[in-house]
Design a protein around this motif. Structure first.
Motif, PDB file in Angstrom:
ATOM      1  N   GLY A   1       0.892  -1.179  -0.082  1.00 53.89           N
ATOM      2  CA  GLY A   1      -0.028  -0.096  -0.078  1.00 53.89           C
ATOM      3  C   GLY A   1       0.966   1.403   0.001  1.00 53.89           C
ATOM      4  O   GLY A   1       2.080   1.146   0.083  1.00 53.89           O
ATOM      5  N   CYS A   2       0.231   2.498  -0.319  1.00 49.09           N
ATOM      6  CA  CYS A   2       1.105   3.633  -0.025  1.00 49.09           C
ATOM      7  C   CYS A   2       0.140   4.714   0.548  1.00 49.09           C
ATOM      8  O   CYS A   2      -1.044   4.725   0.370  1.00 49.09           O
ATOM      9  CB  CYS A   2       1.494   3.988  -1.327  1.00 49.09           C
ATOM     10  N   ILE A   3       0.828   5.611   1.333  1.00 50.16           N
ATOM     11  CA  ILE A   3       0.167   6.491   1.859  1.00 50.16           C
ATOM     12  C   ILE A   3       0.055   7.851   1.078  1.00 50.16           C
ATOM     13  O   ILE A   3       1.320   8.336   0.686  1.00 50.16           O
ATOM     14  CB  ILE A   3       0.773   7.057   3.397  1.00 50.16           C
ATOM     15  N   GLN A   4      -0.930   8.485   0.975  1.00 50.41           N
ATOM     16  CA  GLN A   4      -0.896   9.610   0.313  1.00 50.41           C
ATOM     17  C   GLN A   4      -1.492  10.912   1.192  1.00 50.41           C
ATOM     18  O   GLN A   4      -2.363  10.641   1.857  1.00 50.41           O
ATOM     19  CB  GLN A   4      -1.768   9.645  -1.002  1.00 50.41           C
ATOM     20  N   GLN A   5      -0.946  12.150   0.922  1.00 50.76           N
ATOM     21  CA  GLN A   5      -1.385  13.083   1.864  1.00 50.76           C
ATOM     22  C   GLN A   5      -2.877  13.446   1.911  1.00 50.76           C
ATOM     23  O   GLN A   5      -3.432  13.578   2.937  1.00 50.76           O
ATOM     24  CB  GLN A   5      -0.680  14.571   1.531  1.00 50.76           C
ATOM     25  N   SER A   6      -3.582  13.052   0.966  1.00 49.14           N
ATOM     26  CA  SER A   6      -5.125  13.199   0.765  1.00 49.14           C
ATOM     27  C   SER A   6      -5.967  12.187   1.646  1.00 49.14           C
ATOM     28  O   SER A   6      -6.872  12.491   1.771  1.00 49.14           O
ATOM     29  CB  SER A   6      -5.467  13.361  -0.580  1.00 49.14           C
ATOM     30  N   MET A   7      -5.172  11.229   2.174  1.00 50.75           N
ATOM     31  CA  MET A   7      -6.198  10.046   2.726  1.00 50.75           C
ATOM     32  C   MET A   7      -6.567  10.315   3.927  1.00 50.75           C
ATOM     33  O   MET A   7      -5.758  10.966   4.901  1.00 50.75           O
ATOM     34  CB  MET A   7      -5.036   8.665   2.703  1.00 50.75           C
ATOM     35  N   HIS A   8      -7.770   9.977   4.242  1.00 48.93           N
ATOM     36  CA  HIS A   8      -8.271   9.913   5.441  1.00 48.93           C
ATOM     37  C   HIS A   8      -7.789   8.697   6.391  1.00 48.93           C
ATOM     38  O   HIS A   8      -7.352   8.028   5.985  1.00 48.93           O
ATOM     39  CB  HIS A   8      -9.698  10.014   5.586  1.00 48.93           C
ATOM     40  N   SER A   9      -8.310   8.753   7.619  1.00 48.81           N
ATOM     41  CA  SER A   9      -7.327   7.640   8.404  1.00 48.81           C
ATOM     42  C   SER A   9      -8.143   6.337   8.131  1.00 48.81           C
ATOM     43  O   SER A   9      -7.136   5.399   8.554  1.00 48.81           O
ATOM     44  CB  SER A   9      -7.767   8.096  10.164  1.00 48.81           C
ATOM     45  N   GLU A  10      -9.098   6.169   7.852  1.00 49.81           N
ATOM     46  CA  GLU A  10      -9.663   4.969   7.499  1.00 49.81           C
ATOM     47  C   GLU A  10      -8.822   4.224   6.228  1.00 49.81           C
ATOM     48  O   GLU A  10      -8.301   3.058   6.395  1.00 49.81           O
ATOM     49  CB  GLU A  10     -11.019   5.034   6.811  1.00 49.81           C
ATOM     50  N   GLN A  11      -8.461   4.960   5.429  1.00 48.32           N
ATOM     51  CA  GLN A  11      -7.507   4.437   4.116  1.00 48.32           C
ATOM     52  C   GLN A  11      -6.325   4.336   4.669  1.00 48.32           C
ATOM     53  O   GLN A  11      -5.542   3.378   4.174  1.00 48.32           O
ATOM     54  CB  GLN A  11      -7.378   5.604   3.146  1.00 48.32           C
ATOM     55  N   ARG A  12      -5.767   5.117   5.662  1.00 49.86           N
ATOM     56  CA  ARG A  12      -4.318   4.990   6.028  1.00 49.86           C
ATOM     57  C   ARG A  12      -3.982   3.591   6.912  1.00 49.86           C
ATOM     58  O   ARG A  12      -3.225   3.059   6.471  1.00 49.86           O
ATOM     59  CB  ARG A  12      -4.007   6.149   7.104  1.00 49.86           C
ATOM     60  N   ARG A  13      -5.068   3.395   7.793  1.00 48.32           N
ATOM     61  CA  ARG A  13      -5.170   2.323   8.416  1.00 48.32           C
ATOM     62  C   ARG A  13      -5.134   1.110   7.358  1.00 48.32           C
ATOM     63  O   ARG A  13      -4.450   0.207   7.671  1.00 48.32           O
ATOM     64  CB  ARG A  13      -6.338   2.155   9.501  1.00 48.32           C
ATOM     65  N   GLU A  14      -5.772   1.203   6.549  1.00 47.97           N
ATOM     66  CA  GLU A  14      -5.868   0.115   5.579  1.00 47.97           C
ATOM     67  C   GLU A  14      -4.548  -0.174   4.899  1.00 47.97           C
ATOM     68  O   GLU A  14      -4.092  -1.324   4.840  1.00 47.97           O
ATOM     69  CB  GLU A  14      -7.016   0.186   4.394  1.00 47.97           C
ATOM     70  N   MET A  15      -3.961   0.904   4.426  1.00 43.55           N
ATOM     71  CA  MET A  15      -2.521   1.024   3.877  1.00 43.55           C
ATOM     72  C   MET A  15      -1.512   0.342   4.868  1.00 43.55           C
ATOM     73  O   MET A  15      -0.706  -0.381   4.475  1.00 43.55           O
ATOM     74  CB  MET A  15      -2.141   2.206   3.545  1.00 43.55           C
TER      75      MET A  15
END
Ligand code: ADP
Ligand code: MG
Length: 993
Positions: A168-182
């Protein structure tokens, strides 16, 4: 000669390492050969097989050869396949080279692999990432920007997916839900700041564990590690918001004065410089004249080091030498008094090298004729003694007088600080060089990369000072919610590794600060790049003209040119000149990563000319166009030597990848900052002084050496500064670990009442101690206040006569009573919600006081800077004070927890139920103070946490308590414990002495 021997020696040590790796490379390749016979599914099954074997107790090192072979074999199977990367289609054409396998081993061992640009570090990282992800923990890769995180995770993702590994990759625009998944994937790509901010949010702000996104800090590879851990590490990561109370800013108040002072000084300086130049140009110049002129020049330098006239005078080598000589002489101890005299003729002096500015006596008087002492720190100690001596004052009046003196001290110290920041802002910080003004904001330009650093601010009030100077809104002071330096963030990883084309020059730093060793990996193909000698010109104009000429010639041949600049401004100057010369070109400023990456891939095409600041397009490969090889490959032109050799090497490395031809050359001028500051009075200037004329070009091997040694000096100086900063941050870092530890404990426990009771127990113990139940035991002196406190915080109806026995048994019985009272409370609360309530109590207490503490620590830093005028070592002063602050912080947290435990309820019903039961039981126990414990304060809390901020209304309702913060005279540390300052000595022999 010496450096040649050293190089040989250092080379040997790298070679030894490489030799050690060879047999493993052979084994990897043997395995890989075998795997060629497997089916795709059989190969993929290896991933689970490895996972199983690791569980059985095999180590990563043991399965390394097989795991690497699996990755390599997968890459082979992928060859020829079309893959999509960042919406573009490309064909997979890579199978790991042997040197890449070695690079992978280096990374797995937690070292820095120095591999030149174009050696395929992106692919190298797949080997150790795959291996380490097999543990089930999160393997991470840090890239320099969001675009590269996406590109590399998508590109290499095809390989990982082939093997059944998620990425996965973290992008600045992501919210925490997506970040956790990544973060939950096996491998995660992202930038240092995203990772760092996620850490801060997880540990300093999340109020529920479900809000936390990161899993662990296990293994991390930092790509372009020098850029991230050296260049970026200078600005810490800070999460902040507006401060609750707005304080009056001294900047606007002081600005007119400073502006006036700067103007007067400018007139004075212009006069001085004119006098100096008149004297020097006088026919029949006597030795005495010369001396006078020299002193005038020196004064100019002290007062306005970047004065244009002075720079012009220095173009005459004779005068330059004269000034340098005088400068050195006057700064010797012997001439201290005289130098002081000369300084005092100015209004303020500026130390460019040390980035400092100070008012002189004249300056102070000019600024405040009515009160020249307005900018002298009062001697508080003496003032306090004087106040004590006054016989006519009552103790209260004395106390008030002291407070007043203290307040005045604070105002003055703040003013002095603001003043010196303003002077710096006006005299050293130049618009469009150090910063730009965009949309009414002062934005920092990174001095190394020329990159615009949106959102970052200079600390210590400098940013506000520059804002005042530029007449833009002075941003409100902010409160720091959470902060960590990049250094301390990365030091958390169990295993850290890095890769870059240029680490060798910073090897000491990597080793000292991160315990990272640097290994040079040989290139796959021999490097045939030609580095030409530097060309030096007298003026910037000459230099740029020469660059334009070179570019024109190259373009006529069809050879592509990449021109590197140090700042955005220079890029623009050069671009204008090229435009005038009708040269078609592209300019990159590292602002739009993806777009610029696409442009830079084309920088190797026939006839293309690209101007780029250092960071622009970093991480993107420049492939040569057709027919370019025959023309000598890419021609890299440097327009200024950088403060750090590493950045120069980075630029050179943009050409000659994978055995390509290529050529580099730097064009310099005596007006360049580096040359101006550090080349004075040495060999190089001697060579130049005789003959250098306008338009003339100078070139010699020796010049390259002396410039390098100047760079080395600056590098060391910068390293020293970074190290010093880190020593300060280490203090805060230890505190952060403790606080986040407790906070996380509360966050991850279903019922964090253990933490609460630990805190209560400690608070009660402290109070018993201060009530006289100390080591001696027995005779308690101050029981009333203890009982009063207990009854006003806990519904325990304590009575003085019950408090008998020794400290230990008393402590036990008091805590027991509080626990019983709490059990009662638990019985009427919503069971489900209790955990959330308890968590809220702990986290709210921590956050409130910790954020306040961070602000205080920042102020402490500032004031320590002022105090260092004394004889004391500021760092150890800082450590001592910081420890006291921390003690107070812990006291405050404990106290707040005690205060809120019985004042919070999961809902109003529960609260009223409890009230009813308590008043009943209180009646049974006699008329004790139980109801006061609850008073009128209800703090209704949202079930399950909610935000960390207490509802304002509830806060207002809280009953006032006596000021109960205890300041211990001596910190509560065992005398034989190691001292908090980290000296390694016992406390009693160090700060406790
Ligand atoms: P670096 O980060 O070391 O500068 P990159 O990872 O950007 O290098 O790779 C540079 C280029 O080399 C890319 O175009 C990549 O496709 C190519 N490359 C890398 N490894 C191999 C390989 N083993 N075989 C062929 N091409 C490779
Ligand atoms: Mg790269």
């Amino acid at each position: 000669m010496l450096s040649f021997i050293l190089k040989k020696f250092a080379g040997r040590h790298h070679r030894k390492y490489i030799e050690k790796c060879r047999p493993i490379v052979t084994r990897i390749n043997e395995f890989e050969q075998q795997y060629q016979a497997l089916s795709d599914d059989q190969l993929r099954a290896k991933t689970d097989e490895f996972r199983g074997r690791l569980k059985q107790g095999e180590t990563l090192d043991q399965i390394l050869p097989e795991a690497f072979a699996v990755v390599k074999n997968a890459a082979r199977r992928m060859s020829g396949r079309k893959v999509i990367v960042c919406d573009h289609e490309l064909t997979w054409d890579m199978v790991h080279f042997d040197v890449q396998l070695i690079g992978g081993m280096t990374l797995h061992e937690g070292r820095i692999a120095e591999m030149a640009t174009g050696e395929g570090k992106t692919l190298v990282a797949t080997l150790p990432l795959y291996l380490n992800a097999l543990t089930g923990k999160n393997a991470q890769l840090v890239t320099v920007n969001d675009y590269l995180a996406r590109r590399d995770s998508e590109w290499m993702g095809h390989l990982y997916n082939f093997l059944g590994i998620t990425v996965g990759c973290i992008q600045q625009s992501m919210h925490s839900e997506q970040r956790r998944e990544m973060y939950n994937r096996d491998i995660t790509y992202g930038t240092a700041s995203e990772f760092g901010f996620d850490y801060l949010r997880d540990n300093g702000m999340a109020t529920r564990k479900e809000n936390q996104v990161q899993r662990d800090h296990f293994y991390c590879i930092v790509d372009e590690i020098d850029s991230i851990l050296v260049d970026e590490a200078r600005t810490p990561l800070i999460i902040s918001g507006p401060a609750p109370i707005e304080r009056e800013q001294p900047f606007t108040r002081l600005k007119p004065g400073v502006e006036q002072l700067v103007a007067i000084q400018l007139r004075q300086i212009n006069k001085l410089v004119k006098e100096a130049s008149d004297l020097l140009e006088k026919p029949g110049l006597t030795a005495e004249d010369k001396q006078t002129a020299a002193m005038k020049m020196l004064q100019v330098k002290l007062g306005m080091p970047k004065n244009k006239q002075l720079l012009r005078l220095q173009e005459n080598p004779e005068w330059r030498k004269l000034l340098d000589k005088t400068d050195v002489e006057m700064h010797s101890d012997f001439n201290k008094d005289e130098l002081y005299k000369y300084k005092e003729e100015l209004y303020f002096t500026i130390d460019e090298k040390n980035h400092q500015a100070d008012l002189t006596e004249v300056g102070r008087t000019k600024l405040r004729p009515d009160d020249p002492d307005a900018f002298v720190l009062p001697d508080l100690a003496t003032i306090f003694i004087e106040i004590e001596k006054e016989t006519t004052k009552t103790p209260e009046e004395k106390e008030a007088a002291k407070r007043e003196a203290q307040a005045r001290y604070e105002v003055i110290s703040e003013d002095i600080h603001a003043l010196s920041q303003l002077l710096r802002a006006y005299s050293i910080y130049e618009r469009d060089v150090e910063y730009v003004v965009q949309e009414g904001k002062v934005v920092i330009v990174d001095e190394n990369t020329g990159r615009i650093m949106s959102g970052r601010r200079w600390s210590d009030g400098l940013h506000q000072a520059v804002e005042a100077k530029e007449n833009v809104t002075i941003e409100r002071e902010t409160r720091t919610y959470a902060t960590v330096t990049i250094q301390n963030y990365f030091r958390m990883y169990e295993k850290l590794a890095g890769m870059t084309g240029t680490a060798e020059t910073e090897a000491t730093e990597f080793n000292e600060i991160y315990r990272l060793a640097v290994t040079q990996i040989p290139t796959n193909q021999p490097c045939i790049r030609i580095d030409q000698n530097d060309s030096i010109f007298k003026t910037r104009r000459d230099k740029y003209n020469a660059v334009v000429k070179q570019v024109q010639e190259a373009q006529a041949r069809g050879q592509p040119v990449l021109v590197g600049t140090v700042t955005v401004e220079q890029s623009e100057v050069l671009s204008r000149m090229l435009k005038r010369a009708n040269v078609i070109h592209t300019v990159l400023n590292a602002k739009f990563h993806q777009q610029e990456a696409e442009i830079i891939t084309r920088a190797g095409q026939r006839g293309s000319v690209t101007i780029a600041t250092n960071m622009a397009g970093r991480g993107t490969d420049i492939k040569l166009g057709e027919g370019v090889r025959e023309l000598g490959g890419l021609f890299v032109v440097g327009t200024e030597r950088h403060e750090s050799r590493r950045i120069d090497r980075q630029l050179r490395g943009r050409c000659s990848r994978q055995g390509d031809p290529g050529m580099t050359k730097f064009f310099l001028s005596l007006e360049d900052d580096l040359m101006r500051l550090f080349l004075q009075g040495n060999l190089a200037s001697k060579i130049m002084e005789g003959s250098m004329k306008e338009g003339e070009e100078l070139e010699h091997k020796w010049l390259n050496y002396s410039i390098e040694s100047a760079q080395k000096k600056v590098e060391q100086q910068n390293f020293a500064i970074r190290k010093r900063l880190l020593q300060y941050d280490d203090v805060l870092n230890k505190q952060r670990e403790v606080i986040y530890g407790i906070r996380n404990g509360a966050l991850h426990s279903d019922r964090p009442k253990d933490i609460i009771f630990e805190m209560i127990e400690e608070e009660v113990a402290t109070r018993l101690e201060s009530a006289g139940y100390g080591e001696k035991g027995g005779a308690a002196a101050n029981l009333e206040s203890l009982v009063g406190w207990l009854n006003s915080h806990f519904p325990v109806s304590a009575k003085v006569e019950e408090l008998t026995g020794d400290a230990e048994s008393l402590l036990k019985s008091i805590v027991e009573r509080i626990k019983q009272a709490y059990a009662l409370k638990e019985s009427v609360e919503d069971q489900e919600a209790l955990g959330g309530l308890e968590r809220y109590i702990v986290i709210n207490a921590i956050d409130h006081h910790w954020q306040e503490h961070l602000t205080e620590m920042e102020e402490l830093r500032k004031s320590i800077g002022l105090r260092s005028y004394g004889q004391k070592d500021p760092l150890s002063e800082y450590k001592g004070e910081a420890y006291r602050f921390f003690e107070e912080l812990m006291n405050n947290i404990r106290l707040q927890i005690c205060t809120s435990l019985f004042r919070s309820a999961t809902n109003r019903d529960a609260f009223e139920n409890l009230f009813a039961i308590l008043s009943r039981s209180a009646r049974m126990q006699g008329p004790a103070a139980a109801p006061t414990a609850l008073g009128a304060a209800v703090q209704t809390t949202q079930t399950g946490g909610g935000t960390a901020e207490a509802p304002a209304a509830a806060a207002e309702q809280e009953i006032k308590l006596p000021a109960v913060t205890i300041r211990r005279e001596t910190p509560k540390v065992g005398r034989n414990d190691p001292c908090h300052c980290g000296s390694g000595k016992k406390f009693k022999n160090c700060h406790g002495a």
